[in-house]
Design an enzyme around this catalytic site. Structure first.
Site, PDB file in Angstrom:
ATOM      1  N   GLU A 249      27.595  59.000  11.703  1.00  0.00           N
ATOM      2  CA  GLU A 249      28.614  58.486  12.615  1.00  0.00           C
ATOM      3  C   GLU A 249      29.889  58.149  11.850  1.00  0.00           C
ATOM      4  O   GLU A 249      30.991  58.257  12.390  1.00  0.00           O
ATOM      5  CB  GLU A 249      28.088  57.261  13.358  1.00  0.00           C
ATOM      6  CG  GLU A 249      28.918  56.885  14.589  1.00  0.00           C
ATOM      7  CD  GLU A 249      28.237  55.851  15.460  1.00  0.00           C
ATOM      8  OE1 GLU A 249      27.623  56.237  16.474  1.00  0.00           O
ATOM      9  OE2 GLU A 249      28.309  54.652  15.119  1.00  0.00           O
TER      10      GLU A 249
ATOM     11  N   HIS B 292       3.650  66.200   3.392  1.00  0.00           N
ATOM     12  CA  HIS B 292       2.767  67.030   4.204  1.00  0.00           C
ATOM     13  C   HIS B 292       3.477  67.551   5.446  1.00  0.00           C
ATOM     14  O   HIS B 292       2.817  67.999   6.391  1.00  0.00           O
ATOM     15  CB  HIS B 292       1.521  66.228   4.588  1.00  0.00           C
ATOM     16  CG  HIS B 292       0.753  65.749   3.399  1.00  0.00           C
ATOM     17  ND1 HIS B 292      -0.235  66.503   2.793  1.00  0.00           N
ATOM     18  CD2 HIS B 292       0.857  64.608   2.668  1.00  0.00           C
ATOM     19  CE1 HIS B 292      -0.717  65.833   1.758  1.00  0.00           C
ATOM     20  NE2 HIS B 292      -0.069  64.687   1.661  1.00  0.00           N
TER      21      HIS B 292
ATOM     22  N   LYS C  24      29.421  60.108  26.935  1.00  0.00           N
ATOM     23  CA  LYS C  24      29.268  58.940  27.813  1.00  0.00           C
ATOM     24  C   LYS C  24      30.181  59.067  29.036  1.00  0.00           C
ATOM     25  O   LYS C  24      29.788  58.718  30.156  1.00  0.00           O
ATOM     26  CB  LYS C  24      29.580  57.654  27.045  1.00  0.00           C
ATOM     27  CG  LYS C  24      28.568  57.318  25.970  1.00  0.00           C
ATOM     28  CD  LYS C  24      28.690  55.888  25.490  1.00  0.00           C
ATOM     29  CE  LYS C  24      29.996  55.601  24.818  1.00  0.00           C
ATOM     30  NZ  LYS C  24      30.045  54.227  24.243  1.00  0.00           N
TER      31      LYS C  24
END
Length: 539
Positions: free
Chosen positions: A353, A384, A505
């Site tokens: 950000e 893994h 948004k």
């Protein structure tokens, strides 16, 4: 433009001159131990070995020259003076003041900020003490046993990470939970296990308008009322962390139970502020102060250490080195410490950000790659899952290994295995395995040999803490903040705004209205129209 700086041009040539050199040759040289000594730093309780990076002493000198030409330390000093280095929002950047003491003279727009910082810090301490002692009760007079922090982004990731990391230091009086996602499942599954009579909610939103946070806050309000808490008694179950007093009062929270912060605090840098109220409730004021102490020690180091001994500066320049000169599109953070399992989530917001930008501070396009993709999980789990790509993939992925010399929980034999795996991964990335070594290991099937060869020469840095305590965690987080700043300063971008968060948004609001039955108020692309139509049929 950073690429126009003489040091950038010099580093471009230098990178080509050492690109074919394998780090194993440097470590096979007689001065290998001196290399390790020269490329190991200690600061604020952290020990960092960055010798397994594709650098020479000359590389380091040139990187520090680039930092000088880019004005990194000049911008650092401007930040510490409270100048408005967040130029797009015309704000100071003073999260360091949140760690300050009374004797520190941090200022924003010429005005001292420490009196207010200390007032809010004392308010947080006093509130936590009241909750822990049972002086603060729910509507029925029962003491608070559970706290739910409702927030998202910087109001969630930092406090959530710290509370998980320091869970072994948690006070016994309360349990702290976190709700961030607007998916109702997040809140519902949290509340399923709680008693409304003994639950306290922290609504954490700077503007008190954040969609996800306010949706969850209103739903939790209904939960209290549905379980018999009178509207007039909700004040016993809600506090707010915000700058919007009017909205807090309108929601029904007593303004005396509002904890404020300031526009010079960016969300992803805010866990040290009232946003960290959940941390104080989880681990107690004394441990919170210890975390501030650790961060303050790192701040002092960053502000005063010489460039060659400046840990955040060097770590930031290494990130610039790999992104700008080795085309490393991502960087991996792997804490070999289970309680730090949420650190990478925090680092993703902090770095991506901050530095996920493509224009410079003056608005001109930048002509080099910036913020890398940050990813990773706790070790040994990552071994893994994705370590195959780091070891034998076609791209370079610099890795930060983070671990503690002392275990958090000491089960016999476990910690030695954990450390062995951490150190072995760094060694394997460094040395690799040649075809001759594969054959010497007993492999006779020549068709298999290429598949078992490891190129090596993959960079990594190892960050050691003596133990995972509040002070060392504070130093680790502050170091990450400062190295993020260093990268942005070199790239000449504003690391303290986040305009990229806003567009989605804004577009969500008319789509939400359409999903709830309103006619379309804006035009959408054909794909989005089809998705809305399908969703409306299911709702």
């Amino acid at each position: 433009m950073p690429t126009a700086l003489p040091a950038w041009q010099s580093l471009t040539q230098h990178a080509e001159s050492i690109r074919a050199t394998h780090m194993r040759d440097w470590f096979a040289a007689p001065d290998a131990e001196e290399r390790v000594r020269a490329f190991t730093l200690e600061a604020a309780g952290l020990t960092v070995d960055y010798s397994k990076n594709r650098i020479t002493p000359d590389t380091l000198s040139q990187l520090l020259q680039l930092a000088e030409e880019a004005g990194v330390l000049t911008l650092r000093d401007a930040m510490l003076r409270g100048e408005r280095i967040n130029n797009t929002e015309h704000r100071a950047v003073l999260h360091v003041a949140l760690r300050g003491r009374a004797e520190h003279d941090y200022r924003a727009d010429g005005e001292p900020v420490m009196p207010e910082v200390l007032r809010v810090r004392a308010q947080m301490r006093d509130f936590a003490n009241r909750v822990h002692s049972g002086a603060w009760t729910g509507h029925s007079g029962r003491r608070i046993t559970d706290v739910v922090n409702i927030g998202i982004g910087g109001s969630d990731l930092g406090p959530r990470m710290v509370c998980r990391a320091l869970d072994h230091l948690a006070v016994p009086q309360v349990r702290v939970h976190f709700v961030s996602n607007v998916d109702g499942t997040d809140l519902a599954e949290t509340l399923d296990h709680l008693n409304p009579d003994t639950t306290l909610a922290i609504v954490c939103s700077k503007t008190f308008t954040t969609l996800e946070t306010m949706a969850n806050a209103h739903s939790m309000r209904r939960w209290f009322v549905d379980h018999g808490v009178a509207e007039s008694q909700l004040k016993h179950h809600f506090v707010a962390v915000s700058t919007n007093r009017e909205a807090v009062v309108q929601f029904g929270i007593d303004p005396d139970n509002m904890f404020t912060f300031w526009d010079w605090v960016g969300g992803r840098f805010s866990l040290w502020s009232a946003v960290g109220l959940s941390i104080v409730l989880a681990i107690g004021p004394q441990q919170f102060e210890a975390m501030l102490d650790g961060a303050r020690a790192m701040d002092r180091h960053f502000a005063t250490a010489a460039p060659r001994e400046n840990l955040p500066l060097i770590l930031g320049m290494l990130s610039v080195w790999y992104r700008g000169f080795f085309d490393a599109a991502s960087a991996c953070t792997v804490p070999y410490c289970a309680p730090l399992e949420l650190l990478t989530d925090f680092m993703q917001q902090l770095e991506m950000e901050s530095n996920g930008k493509s224009v410079q501070r003056n608005g001109a396009a930048i002509d080099t790659d910036t913020g890398p993709i940050v990813w990773g999980t706790a070790g040994t789990n990552g071994q893994h899952a994705y370590f195959q790509l780091i070891h034998q993939g076609s791209q370079i992925v610099p890795v930060d290994f983070i671990t503690t010399l002392e275990p958090v929980r000491n089960l016999p034999g476990h910690h030695a295995k954990l450390l062995a795996n951490c150190f072995a991964q760094g060694e394997a990335l460094l040395l690799g395995r040649t075809a001759e070594e594969v054959r010497a290991g007993g492999v006779t099937d020549e068709a298999l040999v290429p598949h078992m060869v490891f190129e090596g020469n993959r960079p990594s840095t190892t960050i050691l803490m003596e133990r995972l305590d509040a002070a060392s965690l504070g130093a680790l987080i502050a170091c990450a903040e400062h190295r993020t700043f260093v990268q942005g300063a070199v790239w000449n971008i504003n690391s303290f705004d986040q305009w990229g968060v806003e567009l989605g948004k804004k577009l969500a609001k008319p789509i939400q209205a359409e999903l709830e039955g309103a006619p379309a108020s804006v035009a959408h692309d054909a794909s989005t129209v089809a998705l809305i139509r399908r969703a409306k049929a299911a709702l």
